[in-house]
Design an enzyme around this catalytic site. Structure first.
Site, short mmCIF file in Angstrom:
data_model
loop_
_atom_site.label_atom_id
_atom_site.label_comp_id
_atom_site.label_asym_id
_atom_site.label_seq_id
_atom_site.Cartn_x
_atom_site.Cartn_y
_atom_site.Cartn_z
N LYS A 26 0.87 -1.17 0.00
CA LYS A 26 0.00 0.00 0.00
C LYS A 26 0.91 1.22 0.00
O LYS A 26 1.45 1.63 1.03
CB LYS A 26 -0.89 -0.01 1.24
CG LYS A 26 -2.24 0.71 1.05
CD LYS A 26 -2.16 2.17 0.67
CE LYS A 26 -1.80 3.05 1.85
NZ LYS A 26 -1.83 4.51 1.46
N GLU A 75 10.95 16.93 14.02
CA GLU A 75 11.34 16.64 12.64
C GLU A 75 10.64 17.61 11.69
O GLU A 75 9.40 17.68 11.68
CB GLU A 75 10.97 15.20 12.28
CG GLU A 75 11.45 14.77 10.91
CD GLU A 75 11.17 13.30 10.65
OE1 GLU A 75 12.06 12.63 10.08
OE2 GLU A 75 10.08 12.82 10.99
N CYS A 130 14.28 10.94 6.23
CA CYS A 130 14.22 10.76 7.68
C CYS A 130 15.57 10.79 8.34
O CYS A 130 15.67 11.10 9.53
CB CYS A 130 13.50 9.45 8.00
SG CYS A 130 14.17 8.03 7.12
N GLU A 190 10.00 1.92 10.61
CA GLU A 190 11.07 2.89 10.39
C GLU A 190 10.42 4.26 10.42
O GLU A 190 9.68 4.63 9.51
CB GLU A 190 11.76 2.61 9.04
CG GLU A 190 13.13 3.27 8.93
CD GLU A 190 13.07 4.62 8.29
OE1 GLU A 190 13.04 5.62 9.04
OE2 GLU A 190 13.06 4.69 7.06
#
Length: 508
Positions: free
Chosen positions: A182, A389, A291, A257
């Site tokens: 997906k 972040e 990331c 992750e």
């Protein structure tokens, strides 16, 4: 002498409003979604946006695929990965162009990160599978057998779409699992293209399935179906927490992750110019939408202004614009919403007393979700821009007082995905690296090795599990101990009878 003519490669055409289930593209009725080019704001394709109605059929296909694929020999599975890599190389120009149009990644970076690197992951995973300890004796004389875990649900992100698909698909297929993919809503085309490559490579029906739709609808329906044995996800911490909770309740394995706020420590003896310039470039790959970007530059306090000025000069040198041009070094944000998030961080930082040394402009372009790369200094250690972040082209320069303080500051984060250390003394850099709570620490600017087998994953809130190399394969196998197993002692004839799906027997 007769010249060998190059083989003609037929371009892959992706049917619109289709999903890939049980070995073929199926046009589906119902909701659709537009795929928008972030550099032009134009619709480039229309894809199916399916929901819970597709779950039963895709799970059934994946279960059938697993029954077939898990019984296939290791050598055949490894050969299949090499065939997918071959197909990806044949169609590399097409795939890179799609990645550029979907996420705005400069075409040079798309070729390197969305074609060349995934090819190397496929080939290295195939090589690892051929040597993996599928069936070995332990010290007690028992057979330790590694078998395919089952159906895998893979939910992948938009920022490095092909690479993130392959880091999940390659070890899952090598292990003998089938997979339901997906992809992120913003990048469905690259996922469907990978499905077409798998079909061209001869992957059996039901082994690879790709369905497109909204995460909150299709992703949630698949997650709640509990028709899988492993869920693997790359994305935000908030969604990762939810997936982990559902997986925990179902007692199925989850590899996650998640986010990062990676530090780059420049020790006092390092070449400041080289360290800062390289860190800025590492931070701004894919417009900072990665990331493991080193978004916190930690330098001796007395050199923060100097470091900020060096960083600003590098940021201002970027060529921002049309990502299809070879000269472009930074493309747009993936969406207007992502650009607004980045602008919001910079606005908050300025209000809290930080200095925007350069960047943050968004009005120079008539169209596209562009923003100029920003360097921030004078931010407090606990400010939002120093802690959260950003996921955009923003580098924050922070000062430290001594080596111990640098390590403390580096570790002062809920994340622990990646870090960097710079020093004129590699031994000192190595010693500092071992004090940092992160899944990867890069010394003096080293990037992903040419052989991409070093494990990737995080400490703390950056996730669970590892990708790449032998560690990735471990995530997709179950381990069975056969006590009192006589089969390895019965000679070569009996050896051949050992579970063919597990590959050749290897005596420890």
């Amino acid at each position: 002498m007769t010249a060998t003519m190059p083989q003609r490669v037929t371009a892959i055409t992706l049917p619109e409003r289709s999903v890939f289930i049980d070995g073929s593209f199926r046009e589906v009725d119902g909701a659709t979604a537009a795929v928008v080019n972030p550099a032009t704001e134009e619709t480039i394709a229309t894809v199916a946006s399916v929901g819970a109605e597709i779950v039963e059929s895709v799970l059934a296909a994946a279960r059938r695929g697993f029954e077939t694929w898990s019984r296939t020999s290791v050598s055949d599975r490894a050969d299949a990965l090499d065939r997918i890599a071959d197909a990806m190389e044949r169609h590399g120009a097409e795939l890179a162009a799609i990645a550029t149009s979907e996420i705005g990644m400069p075409i040079r970076d798309a070729r390197a990160g969305q074609v060349d690197l995934p090819v190397r992951v496929l080939r290295s995973t195939a090589a690892i599978a051929r040597e993996y300890p599928w069936d070995r004796r332990d010290g007690a004389g028992s057979s330790i057998v590694r078998e395919a875990a089952g159906v895998v649900l893979a939910i992948t992100p938009w920022n490095f779409p092909v690479h993130q698909i392959i880091t999940k698909l390659a070890p899952a297929l090598a292990a003998g699992c089938s997979i339901i993919l997906k992809p992120a809503e913003l990048t469905p085309l690259t996922a469907l293209f990978v499905a077409a490559l798998c079909d061209e490579a001869g992957i059996p029906r039901g082994v690879v399935n790709v369905v497109t739709g909204r995460g909150s609808v299709l992703g949630e329906a698949l997650l709640q179906s509990r028709g899988y044995e492993v869920v693997t996800f790359t994305g935000s911490l908030a969604v990762g927490r939810h997936i982990g909770a559902v997986a925990g309740d179902a007692i199925v394995r989850a590899t996650l992750e998640l986010g990062g706020k990676s530090p780059a420590i420049v020790l006092a003896d390092a070449d400041l110019q080289t360290a800062v310039e390289t860190t800025v470039r590492n931070c701004f790959v894919n417009a900072g939408q990665k990331c493991n970007a080193p978004t916190r530059l930690l330098v001796p306090r007395e050199r923060t202004d100097e470091a900020a000025q060096i960083a600003a000069r590098v940021a201002e040198s970027y060529v921002i614009g049309d990502p299809t041009k070879e000269s472009t070094t930074m493309g747009p944000m993936v969406s207007a919403a992502q650009r607004d998030i980045v602008s919001g961080f910079l606005g908050d930082a300025a209000e809290q007393g930080a200095r925007i040394v350069t960047g943050g402009e968004r009005d120079r372009w008539n169209r596209g979700f562009f923003i100029s790369p920003a360097i921030v200094s004078n931010a407090s250690r606990d400010s939002r821009i120093a802690v959260d972040e950003v996921f955009g082209p923003v580098l924050t320069v922070l000062g430290y007082d001594g080596e111990a303080d640098a390590v403390t500051l580096a570790n002062d984060s809920e994340y622990g995905l990646s870090a960097e250390v710079w020093s004129a003394d590699p031994g000192k850099a190595s010693a500092v690296a071992r004090q940092i709570r992160a899944g990867q620490v890069r010394i003096n600017g080293v990037r992903t090795p040419a052989l991409p087998v070093s494990p990737f994953g995080g400490y703390k809130r950056s996730g669970l599990g590892r990708e790449l190399g032998v560690f990735a394969l471990d995530e997709f196998v179950e381990i069975k101990a056969v006590l009192g197993d006589p089969i390895l002692d019965a000679g070569t004839g009996a050896d051949a009878a050992v579970n063919v799906a597990s590959g050749p027997v290897v005596r420890a």
